[in-house]
Design a protein around this motif. Structure first.
Motif, PDB file in Angstrom:
ATOM      1  N   LYS A   3       0.815  -1.218   0.000  1.00  0.00           N
ATOM      2  CA  LYS A   3       0.000   0.000   0.000  1.00  0.00           C
ATOM      3  C   LYS A   3       0.848   1.267   0.000  1.00  0.00           C
ATOM      4  N   SER A   4       2.001   1.227   0.622  1.00  0.00           N
ATOM      5  CA  SER A   4       2.838   2.429   0.742  1.00  0.00           C
ATOM      6  C   SER A   4       3.621   2.733  -0.531  1.00  0.00           C
ATOM      7  N   GLY A   5       3.675   1.773  -1.460  1.00  0.00           N
ATOM      8  CA  GLY A   5       4.412   1.984  -2.701  1.00  0.00           C
ATOM      9  C   GLY A   5       3.538   2.607  -3.782  1.00  0.00           C
ATOM     10  N   ASP A   6       4.053   2.590  -4.997  1.00  0.00           N
ATOM     11  CA  ASP A   6       3.291   3.111  -6.131  1.00  0.00           C
ATOM     12  C   ASP A   6       2.084   2.214  -6.404  1.00  0.00           C
ATOM     13  N   GLU A   7       1.008   2.823  -6.877  1.00  0.00           N
ATOM     14  CA  GLU A   7      -0.174   2.028  -7.194  1.00  0.00           C
ATOM     15  C   GLU A   7       0.142   1.073  -8.340  1.00  0.00           C
ATOM     16  N   PRO A   8      -0.149  -0.214  -8.189  1.00  0.00           N
ATOM     17  CA  PRO A   8       0.188  -1.200  -9.228  1.00  0.00           C
ATOM     18  C   PRO A   8      -0.758  -1.117 -10.416  1.00  0.00           C
ATOM     19  N   PRO A   9      -0.404  -1.776 -11.515  1.00  0.00           N
ATOM     20  CA  PRO A   9      -1.322  -1.847 -12.647  1.00  0.00           C
ATOM     21  C   PRO A   9      -2.657  -2.463 -12.222  1.00  0.00           C
ATOM     22  N   ALA A  10      -3.726  -2.002 -12.825  1.00  0.00           N
ATOM     23  CA  ALA A  10      -5.060  -2.401 -12.396  1.00  0.00           C
ATOM     24  C   ALA A  10      -5.353  -3.876 -12.643  1.00  0.00           C
ATOM     25  N   ASP A  11      -4.604  -4.535 -13.541  1.00  0.00           N
ATOM     26  CA  ASP A  11      -4.880  -5.946 -13.818  1.00  0.00           C
ATOM     27  C   ASP A  11      -4.045  -6.891 -12.961  1.00  0.00           C
ATOM     28  N   ARG A  12      -3.327  -6.346 -11.977  1.00  0.00           N
ATOM     29  CA  ARG A  12      -2.559  -7.188 -11.048  1.00  0.00           C
ATOM     30  C   ARG A  12      -3.446  -7.695  -9.935  1.00  0.00           C
ATOM     31  N   GLY A  13      -3.030  -8.812  -9.341  1.00  0.00           N
ATOM     32  CA  GLY A  13      -3.740  -9.348  -8.194  1.00  0.00           C
ATOM     33  C   GLY A  13      -2.783 -10.077  -7.273  1.00  0.00           C
ATOM     34  N   TRP A  14      -3.224 -10.301  -6.041  1.00  0.00           N
ATOM     35  CA  TRP A  14      -2.400 -10.998  -5.044  1.00  0.00           C
ATOM     36  C   TRP A  14      -3.234 -12.076  -4.372  1.00  0.00           C
ATOM     37  N   CYS A  15      -2.600 -13.220  -4.139  1.00  0.00           N
ATOM     38  CA  CYS A  15      -3.296 -14.316  -3.464  1.00  0.00           C
ATOM     39  C   CYS A  15      -2.710 -14.534  -2.077  1.00  0.00           C
ATOM     40  N   LEU A  16      -3.542 -14.993  -1.176  1.00  0.00           N
ATOM     41  CA  LEU A  16      -3.135 -15.275   0.193  1.00  0.00           C
ATOM     42  C   LEU A  16      -2.521 -16.671   0.289  1.00  0.00           C
ATOM     43  N   SER A  17      -1.629 -16.853   1.248  1.00  0.00           N
ATOM     44  CA  SER A  17      -1.116 -18.184   1.582  1.00  0.00           C
ATOM     45  C   SER A  17      -1.985 -18.708   2.722  1.00  0.00           C
ATOM     46  N   ARG A  18      -2.962 -19.532   2.378  1.00  0.00           N
ATOM     47  CA  ARG A  18      -4.002 -19.914   3.321  1.00  0.00           C
ATOM     48  C   ARG A  18      -3.825 -21.369   3.767  1.00  0.00           C
ATOM     49  N   TYR A  19      -3.718 -21.553   5.077  1.00  0.00           N
ATOM     50  CA  TYR A  19      -3.525 -22.868   5.672  1.00  0.00           C
ATOM     51  C   TYR A  19      -4.813 -23.284   6.387  1.00  0.00           C
ATOM     52  N   TRP A  20      -5.247 -24.509   6.122  1.00  0.00           N
ATOM     53  CA  TRP A  20      -6.531 -24.988   6.612  1.00  0.00           C
ATOM     54  C   TRP A  20      -6.379 -25.683   7.958  1.00  0.00           C
ATOM     55  N   TYR A  21      -7.337 -25.379   8.852  1.00  0.00           N
ATOM     56  CA  TYR A  21      -7.390 -25.999  10.174  1.00  0.00           C
ATOM     57  C   TYR A  21      -8.753 -26.659  10.355  1.00  0.00           C
ATOM     58  N   VAL A  22      -8.740 -27.902  10.815  1.00  0.00           N
ATOM     59  CA  VAL A  22      -9.959 -28.658  11.089  1.00  0.00           C
ATOM     60  C   VAL A  22      -9.928 -29.111  12.541  1.00  0.00           C
ATOM     61  N   LEU A  23     -10.977 -28.837  13.281  1.00  0.00           N
ATOM     62  CA  LEU A  23     -11.056 -29.169  14.699  1.00  0.00           C
ATOM     63  C   LEU A  23      -9.847 -28.624  15.460  1.00  0.00           C
ATOM     64  N   GLY A  24      -9.382 -27.457  15.017  1.00  0.00           N
ATOM     65  CA  GLY A  24      -8.279 -26.778  15.688  1.00  0.00           C
ATOM     66  C   GLY A  24      -6.901 -27.235  15.281  1.00  0.00           C
ATOM     67  N   GLU A  25      -6.776 -28.216  14.394  1.00  0.00           N
ATOM     68  CA  GLU A  25      -5.475 -28.734  13.978  1.00  0.00           C
ATOM     69  C   GLU A  25      -5.232 -28.454  12.502  1.00  0.00           C
ATOM     70  N   GLN A  26      -4.004 -28.104  12.179  1.00  0.00           N
ATOM     71  CA  GLN A  26      -3.647 -27.875  10.785  1.00  0.00           C
ATOM     72  C   GLN A  26      -3.720 -29.189  10.018  1.00  0.00           C
ATOM     73  N   THR A  27      -4.286 -29.120   8.811  1.00  0.00           N
ATOM     74  CA  THR A  27      -4.433 -30.323   8.003  1.00  0.00           C
ATOM     75  C   THR A  27      -3.838 -30.110   6.621  1.00  0.00           C
ATOM     76  N   ARG A  28      -3.425 -31.192   5.999  1.00  0.00           N
ATOM     77  CA  ARG A  28      -2.817 -31.104   4.666  1.00  0.00           C
ATOM     78  C   ARG A  28      -3.856 -31.130   3.561  1.00  0.00           C
ATOM     79  N   THR A  29      -4.993 -31.755   3.819  1.00  0.00           N
ATOM     80  CA  THR A  29      -6.026 -31.870   2.791  1.00  0.00           C
ATOM     81  C   THR A  29      -7.408 -31.734   3.417  1.00  0.00           C
TER      82      THR A  29
END
Length: 266
Positions: A98-124
Motif C-alpha cells: 500500500k505504501s508503494g506506487d499504485e500497481p497496474p489495475a490488472d494485477r492481483g495478489w493471493c493469500l497463503s491460506r492454511y486450513w485448520y480442522v477441529l483446531g489442527e492444521q491439516t494437509r487436505t
C-alpha cells in the motif's frame, strides 16, 4: 500509495470475529461487511469496531462477495471470510504494498491460506490441498468472483503474486459443523450443477475419494482429524450423487402420479 477496502462476509461469526477484525483494522481504509442474518453476537462485535454491516440473504458465496465489492469506495479490495485470520507477515507485506506506487489495475495478489480442522492444521480437506492460494487482493474493476455453488474463486487478474505468510483458515471447528456443511454443500451442488444421477457413480466416487483423500494423502496418520477429513471426502463424494439420484427418482414418481391422475380424470 493506494487506499484499500476490506470486504468481509459474516454469519454467526462471533467465535473468531475479533481475531479476524483486529488485524484487518490495521490495513483497511474502509471495511464493508455483508452479513446474511447473524443471530449470535456477531452484530454487537461489529458495533464494537464501529462497523455497520449490510444485510443480504445468503445465496452463494461468490454473489455475497461481489455485493461487498460493489459497495467499496476504493478500487483496491481485499476479500475475506470470517474464519480467516491474517498473520503479521501477511499484514506487513500488504502495508508495504500500500505504501508503494499504485500497481497496474490488472494485477492481483493471493493469500497463503492454511486450513485448520477441529483446531489442527491439516494437509487436505476435500477438494483442497493445504495450503491453497486464493486470489483475494485485486482491483474491483478487473476481477469478480465466479458463480460456482461451491469452491468459487475470483477471476480476471492478468498477473497474480503470492503474498508470503500463514493465513489461518479455521474451518470445521466441531463435528456438528462438519456434517452441517457437508449437507449444505452437497445440496447446493445438486441444485446448481447437472449431476448424472446413477447411484453406482456415487459409490465409485466415494471409494475413489476414500483412497485418494484418506489413504494416499496420508490423512490416516493424523488420528481423529485425519479420520474426519477422510470421512468428509468419502461422504461428500457419495452424497452429492445420492441426492441427485433421489431428486431424479422423486421427479419420476411425481410425473408418474400426474399421468395416473390424468388418466383417472379422462
Amino acid at each position: 500509495m493506494f487506499r484499500l477496502t476490506v470486504c468481509l462476509l459474516t454469519y454467526n461469526s462471533a467465535r473468531l470475529l475479533r481475531d479476524v477484525l483486529t488485524p484487518l483494522m490495521r490495513i483497511a481504509d474502509e471495511i464493508i461487511v455483508i452479513d446474511s442474518g447473524s443471530t449470535d453476537d456477531t452484530l454487537s462485535i461489529h458495533e464494537e469496531y464501529g462497523i455497520t454491516p449490510i444485510y443480504n440473504p445468503y445465496t452463494m458465496h461468490g454473489e455475497q462477495m461481489n455485493m461487498a465489492i460493489s459497495h467499496a469506495s476504493n478500487d483496491w479490495v481485499l476479500c475475506m471470510d470470517s474464519d480467516e485470520i491474517l498473520d503479521d507477515e501477511t499484514l506487513k507485506y500488504i502495508l508495504r504494498l500500500k505504501s508503494g506506487d499504485e500497481p497496474p489495475a490488472d494485477r492481483g495478489w493471493c493469500l497463503s491460506r492454511y486450513w485448520y480442522v477441529l483446531g489442527e492444521q491439516t494437509r487436505t480437506l476435500y477438494p483442497i490441498s493445504s495450503p491453497d492460494y486464493p486470489l483475494r487482493l485485486f482491483n474491483r474493476h478487473h476481477v469478480r468472483f465466479n458463480h460456482r455453488p461451491v469452491d468459487d474463486k475470483a477471476t480476471g487478474a492478468a498477473q497474480v503474486t503470492r503474498i508470503p505468510g500463514h493465513v489461518r483458515h479455521d474451518t470445521f471447528y466441531s463435528l456438528h459443523e462438519v456434517f452441517s456443511k457437508l449437507n449444505i454443500y452437497t445440496t447446493r451442488v445438486v441444485k446448481y450443477q447437472n449431476l448424472r444421477p446413477p447411484i453406482a457413480r456415487g459409490v465409485a466416487s466415494a471409494v475413489g475419494a476414500f483412497f485418494k483423500w484418506y489413504l494416499f494423502s496420508g490423512a490416516w496418520r493424523r488420528g481423529k482429524v485425519g479420520a474426519v477429513t477422510g470421512l468428509y471426502a468419502t461422504l461428500y463424494s457419495f452424497m452429492k450423487y445420492f441426492k441427485a439420484w433421489y431428486q431424479h427418482q422423486d421427479k419420476r414418481e411425481s410425473a408418474a402420479r400426474e399421468r395416473t391422475d390424468s388418466h383417472l380424470i379422462d
